[in-house]
Scaffold this active site. Structure first.
Site, PDB file in Angstrom:
ATOM      1  N   SER A 164       0.809  -1.225   0.000  1.00  6.35           N
ATOM      2  CA  SER A 164       0.000   0.000   0.000  1.00  6.35           C
ATOM      3  C   SER A 164       0.841   1.274   0.000  1.00  6.35           C
ATOM      4  O   SER A 164       0.301   2.371   0.112  1.00  6.35           O
ATOM      5  CB  SER A 164      -0.934   0.000   1.216  1.00  6.35           C
ATOM      6  OG  SER A 164      -0.193  -0.148   2.417  1.00  6.35           O
ATOM      7  N   GLU A 165       2.168   1.127  -0.130  1.00  7.33           N
ATOM      8  CA  GLU A 165       3.048   2.291  -0.022  1.00  7.33           C
ATOM      9  C   GLU A 165       2.704   3.400  -1.005  1.00  7.33           C
ATOM     10  O   GLU A 165       2.804   4.582  -0.685  1.00  7.33           O
ATOM     11  CB  GLU A 165       4.510   1.856  -0.232  1.00  7.33           C
ATOM     12  CG  GLU A 165       5.140   1.166   0.974  1.00  7.33           C
ATOM     13  CD  GLU A 165       4.795  -0.314   1.072  1.00  7.33           C
ATOM     14  OE1 GLU A 165       5.388  -0.991   1.924  1.00  7.33           O
ATOM     15  OE2 GLU A 165       3.931  -0.784   0.313  1.00  7.33           O
ATOM     16  N   VAL A 166       2.308   3.023  -2.230  1.00 12.43           N
ATOM     17  CA  VAL A 166       2.045   4.045  -3.247  1.00 12.43           C
ATOM     18  C   VAL A 166       0.924   4.988  -2.805  1.00 12.43           C
ATOM     19  O   VAL A 166       0.921   6.177  -3.148  1.00 12.43           O
ATOM     20  CB  VAL A 166       1.721   3.380  -4.611  1.00 12.43           C
ATOM     21  CG1 VAL A 166       0.381   2.672  -4.591  1.00 12.43           C
ATOM     22  CG2 VAL A 166       1.765   4.408  -5.732  1.00 12.43           C
ATOM     23  N   VAL A 185       0.444   6.052   0.136  1.00 16.32           N
ATOM     24  CA  VAL A 185       1.006   7.000   1.105  1.00 16.32           C
ATOM     25  C   VAL A 185       1.933   7.996   0.405  1.00 16.32           C
ATOM     26  O   VAL A 185       2.304   9.019   0.971  1.00 16.32           O
ATOM     27  CB  VAL A 185       1.762   6.234   2.217  1.00 16.32           C
ATOM     28  CG1 VAL A 185       2.248   7.163   3.313  1.00 16.32           C
ATOM     29  CG2 VAL A 185       0.873   5.155   2.814  1.00 16.32           C
ATOM     30  N   VAL A 225       4.885   6.842  -1.156  1.00 16.41           N
ATOM     31  CA  VAL A 225       6.240   6.323  -0.999  1.00 16.41           C
ATOM     32  C   VAL A 225       6.625   5.503  -2.232  1.00 16.41           C
ATOM     33  O   VAL A 225       5.873   4.621  -2.661  1.00 16.41           O
ATOM     34  CB  VAL A 225       6.331   5.449   0.276  1.00 16.41           C
ATOM     35  CG1 VAL A 225       7.658   4.744   0.346  1.00 16.41           C
ATOM     36  CG2 VAL A 225       6.111   6.307   1.515  1.00 16.41           C
TER      37      VAL A 225
END
Length: 242
Positions: free
Chosen positions: A122-124, A126, A128
């Protein structure tokens, strides 16, 4: 922060760092060192899991916000080294996923997941960006589903996690016991044959990881930018309010 215990012929490596085993520079460096020692000692099959309620909650975003650009300059190389060390470990590796830990889990050969556990990159969402090692691990694990998994930034459970390459099977009972049994079975394969086959399968991905320094030089700057720091802080505040 890492405990290693022998269970029969299998080494069980357990993350034990805080409530959710979030990945900071210190944990990542300890993991890379532990994998190097296991490799040097000729250890074979390996189970990777997390103490408590999470395999790992992913990157420790509180440390990213508190440490700013100076911290991210250290964090991104530590992530890349840990992902590559896990991905290139010569023996069989089985992840027992009680929640989270997407990239490290996907660097393992087999992934067993609890029925209620969530997993996803799920970083994208946020804001990142991924270092090359993380992208290559996910590309290898997810195949033609990698773009949806990485760009969609969703969390998955159960059969949906399996369909997207994030897990191989759901285990409703003792997750670690099942992982040890699977690792023991794979460990029964002649080691040199397993090592050589695994190395050949992963060689193209490893070559791209090791050639990705130019791309990776951009990643710490993206993580440390004021905009990304604001996004991460807002995300963490949202979590605290839930």
């Amino acid at each position: 922060m890492i405990e290693i215990e022998a269970v029969g012929t299998v080494q069980v490596l357990t993350f034990s760092s805080g409530r959710v085993n979030a990945q900071d520079v210190e944990l990542l460096k300890e993991l890379t060192g532990a994998l190097g020692e296991l490799r040097s000692s000729g250890a074979g099959a390996l189970v990777v899991t997390g103490a408590g309620r999470a395999f790992s909650a992913g990157v420790d975003l509180n440390r990213v916000v508190d440490g700013g650009a100076g911290y991210t300059d250290r964090l991104v190389p530590a992530l890349s080294e840990a992902f590559e060390a896990m991905f290139s470990y010569p023996g069989p590796t089985v992840a027992a996923i009680n929640a989270g830990g997407c990239v490290l889990a996907c660097a393992c050969d087999r992934r067993l997941i609890g029925p209620e556990a969530q997993i996803g990159a799920s970083e994208v969402r946020v804001g990142v960006a991924f270092p090359v090692a993380a992208l290559e691990v996910m590309r290898y694990a997810c195949g033609d589903r990698a773009e949806d998994v990485l760009l969609g930034g969703r969390l998955y459970r159960g059969d949906e996690a399996i369909a997207n390459g994030l897990a191989h099977r759901v285990v409703a009972d003792d997750l670690v016991e099942a992982a040890v049994a699977e690792a023991s079975d794979l460990g029964g394969i002649p080691f040199d044959a397993y090592r050589h086959t695994k190395a050949q399968l992963r060689a193209p991905a490893l070559a791209r990881m090791r050639a990705g320094g130019g791309i990776d030089s951009e990643v710490p700057a993206l993580w440390g930018s004021e905009e990304t720091q604001r996004r991460i802080a807002a995300y963490l505040e949202g979590l605290r309010r839930r």
